[in-house]
Design a protein around this motif. Structure first.
Motif, PDB file in Angstrom:
ATOM      1  N   MET A 144      38.376  58.906  69.397  1.00  0.00           N
ATOM      2  CA  MET A 144      39.609  59.675  69.259  1.00  0.00           C
ATOM      3  C   MET A 144      39.295  61.175  69.281  1.00  0.00           C
ATOM      4  O   MET A 144      38.276  61.619  68.797  1.00  0.00           O
ATOM      5  N   ILE A 145      40.215  61.923  69.854  1.00  0.00           N
ATOM      6  CA  ILE A 145      40.074  63.372  69.916  1.00  0.00           C
ATOM      7  C   ILE A 145      40.186  63.979  68.522  1.00  0.00           C
ATOM      8  O   ILE A 145      41.003  63.561  67.702  1.00  0.00           O
ATOM      9  N   LYS A 146      39.363  64.997  68.247  1.00  0.00           N
ATOM     10  CA  LYS A 146      39.461  65.758  67.009  1.00  0.00           C
ATOM     11  C   LYS A 146      40.158  67.082  67.301  1.00  0.00           C
ATOM     12  O   LYS A 146      39.866  67.731  68.303  1.00  0.00           O
ATOM     13  N   MET A 147      41.066  67.459  66.423  1.00  0.00           N
ATOM     14  CA  MET A 147      41.797  68.716  66.596  1.00  0.00           C
ATOM     15  C   MET A 147      41.535  69.626  65.410  1.00  0.00           C
ATOM     16  O   MET A 147      41.939  69.330  64.286  1.00  0.00           O
ATOM     17  N   GLU A 148      40.818  70.721  65.652  1.00  0.00           N
ATOM     18  CA  GLU A 148      40.641  71.756  64.648  1.00  0.00           C
ATOM     19  C   GLU A 148      41.802  72.725  64.770  1.00  0.00           C
ATOM     20  O   GLU A 148      42.132  73.160  65.872  1.00  0.00           O
ATOM     21  N   VAL A 149      42.411  73.061  63.653  1.00  0.00           N
ATOM     22  CA  VAL A 149      43.521  74.012  63.664  1.00  0.00           C
ATOM     23  C   VAL A 149      43.078  75.314  63.026  1.00  0.00           C
ATOM     24  O   VAL A 149      42.506  75.329  61.928  1.00  0.00           O
ATOM     25  N   CYS A 150      43.318  76.397  63.748  1.00  0.00           N
ATOM     26  CA  CYS A 150      43.072  77.735  63.232  1.00  0.00           C
ATOM     27  C   CYS A 150      44.288  78.140  62.415  1.00  0.00           C
ATOM     28  O   CYS A 150      45.337  78.475  62.978  1.00  0.00           O
ATOM     29  N   ALA A 151      44.174  78.082  61.102  1.00  0.00           N
ATOM     30  CA  ALA A 151      45.304  78.290  60.200  1.00  0.00           C
ATOM     31  C   ALA A 151      45.268  79.696  59.620  1.00  0.00           C
ATOM     32  O   ALA A 151      44.225  80.150  59.131  1.00  0.00           O
ATOM     33  N   ASN A 152      46.427  80.376  59.651  1.00  0.00           N
ATOM     34  CA  ASN A 152      46.504  81.750  59.150  1.00  0.00           C
ATOM     35  C   ASN A 152      46.881  81.806  57.673  1.00  0.00           C
ATOM     36  O   ASN A 152      47.532  82.742  57.229  1.00  0.00           O
ATOM     37  N   GLY A 153      46.474  80.801  56.917  1.00  0.00           N
ATOM     38  CA  GLY A 153      46.742  80.766  55.483  1.00  0.00           C
ATOM     39  C   GLY A 153      46.919  79.345  55.008  1.00  0.00           C
ATOM     40  O   GLY A 153      46.883  78.383  55.784  1.00  0.00           O
ATOM     41  N   VAL A 154      47.113  79.199  53.697  1.00  0.00           N
ATOM     42  CA  VAL A 154      47.219  77.872  53.090  1.00  0.00           C
ATOM     43  C   VAL A 154      48.449  77.122  53.582  1.00  0.00           C
ATOM     44  O   VAL A 154      48.408  75.905  53.798  1.00  0.00           O
ATOM     45  N   VAL A 155      49.568  77.824  53.770  1.00  0.00           N
ATOM     46  CA  VAL A 155      50.784  77.159  54.252  1.00  0.00           C
ATOM     47  C   VAL A 155      50.520  76.505  55.602  1.00  0.00           C
ATOM     48  O   VAL A 155      50.860  75.336  55.832  1.00  0.00           O
ATOM     49  N   SER A 156      49.894  77.239  56.500  1.00  0.00           N
ATOM     50  CA  SER A 156      49.567  76.690  57.811  1.00  0.00           C
ATOM     51  C   SER A 156      48.543  75.569  57.706  1.00  0.00           C
ATOM     52  O   SER A 156      48.622  74.567  58.426  1.00  0.00           O
ATOM     53  N   ALA A 157      47.582  75.725  56.819  1.00  0.00           N
ATOM     54  CA  ALA A 157      46.550  74.692  56.655  1.00  0.00           C
ATOM     55  C   ALA A 157      47.149  73.375  56.173  1.00  0.00           C
ATOM     56  O   ALA A 157      46.782  72.299  56.656  1.00  0.00           O
TER      57      ALA A 157
END
Length: 247
Positions: free
Chosen positions: A1-14
């Protein structure tokens, strides 16, 4: 399965990224500048509230990746803070003036970071010889490289990323990033053969302010009354589209 790393601009986004199925968080501030080191509080709360790995970016400023001694000391101190907060890894990259990997400084940061894992960010895209840089980064012990293939986005640079994936031959993960969207993630995957991807998955949030002074600009944004955060539904859609193409 593909892994998706998310670049989050803070805890809300994370938190939204985790809800959408992200595999890992690259925690940043100032995404409009390419990402800089987040605050102590952002890192602390992210580690307390998330169950997926958190990798803060270690970047003291925007601009190039040639750092002064003072900036390098800031990076070392930030890595020590991340270790104290039990982060899973950190993300950084340092170049010399010739556009080569600064192996001595990177090695020093890796030693400080241990046992945290380390990823090399898009400073890689400013190297003058990417194939040579891959070998240096592997030798240093990084676990992945984030890259657009040295182009404006990962789709434009997909052919070069495919070359890097073949060169890496499983010794390190080559992770496409920059401009990864729902409409192109499957195509980038098809061309590159990569198995993990990096995206912001952002959506615009409209301000709830009733009074608006549109004559004032506190920052560089064209509209002070909108801001962007990661959306769980976009993360989910990215993963579904990538995996749909894969299978």
């Amino acid at each position: 399965m593909i892994k998706m790393e998310v670049c989050a601009n803070g805890v809300v986004s994370a938190l939204a990224a985790q809800q959408g199925g992200a595999s890992r968080i690259e925690l940043c501030d100032n995404l409009q500048d390419g990402g800089t080191t987040p605050s102590y509080a952002q890192i602390k709360l992210a580690k307390e509230l998330l169950t997926i790995p958190v990798y803060p970016i270690i970047r003291p400023r925007s601009g190039d990746f040639l750092y002064s001694d003072l900036e390098f000391n800031l990076m070392k101190a930030d890595i020590e803070i991340c270790k104290l907060l039990n982060c899973d890894g950190v993300v950084f990259g340092i170049l010399n003036a010739e556009g080569e990997i600064d192996q001595l400084r990177c090695a020093e940061l890796i030693a400080i970071a241990s046992p945290m894992k380390v990823s090399f960010h898009r400073a890689f895209d400013l190297c003058h010889d990417q194939e040579k840089a891959v070998e240096a980064i592997i030798e240093l012990g990084f676990e992945r490289i984030l890259t657009s293939g040295g182009q404006v986005n990962a789709l434009v640079g997909a052919a070069q990323i495919a070359t890097l994936v073949k060169l890496a031959a499983g010794r390190i993960s080559i992770m496409p990033g920059a401009g990864i969207r729902e409409h192109n993630v499957a195509e980038v995957m098809r061309i590159t053969g990569a198995t993990e991807f990096h995206a912001t998955a952002k959506s615009v949030i409209r301000s709830a302010m009733k009074f608006k002074n549109i004559e004032v600009h506190v920052g560089a944004a064209a509209d002070e009354y909108n801001y962007e955060v990661t959306a769980a539904e976009i993360v989910k859609s990215l993963i579904e589209k990538a995996n749909g193409r894969q299978y």
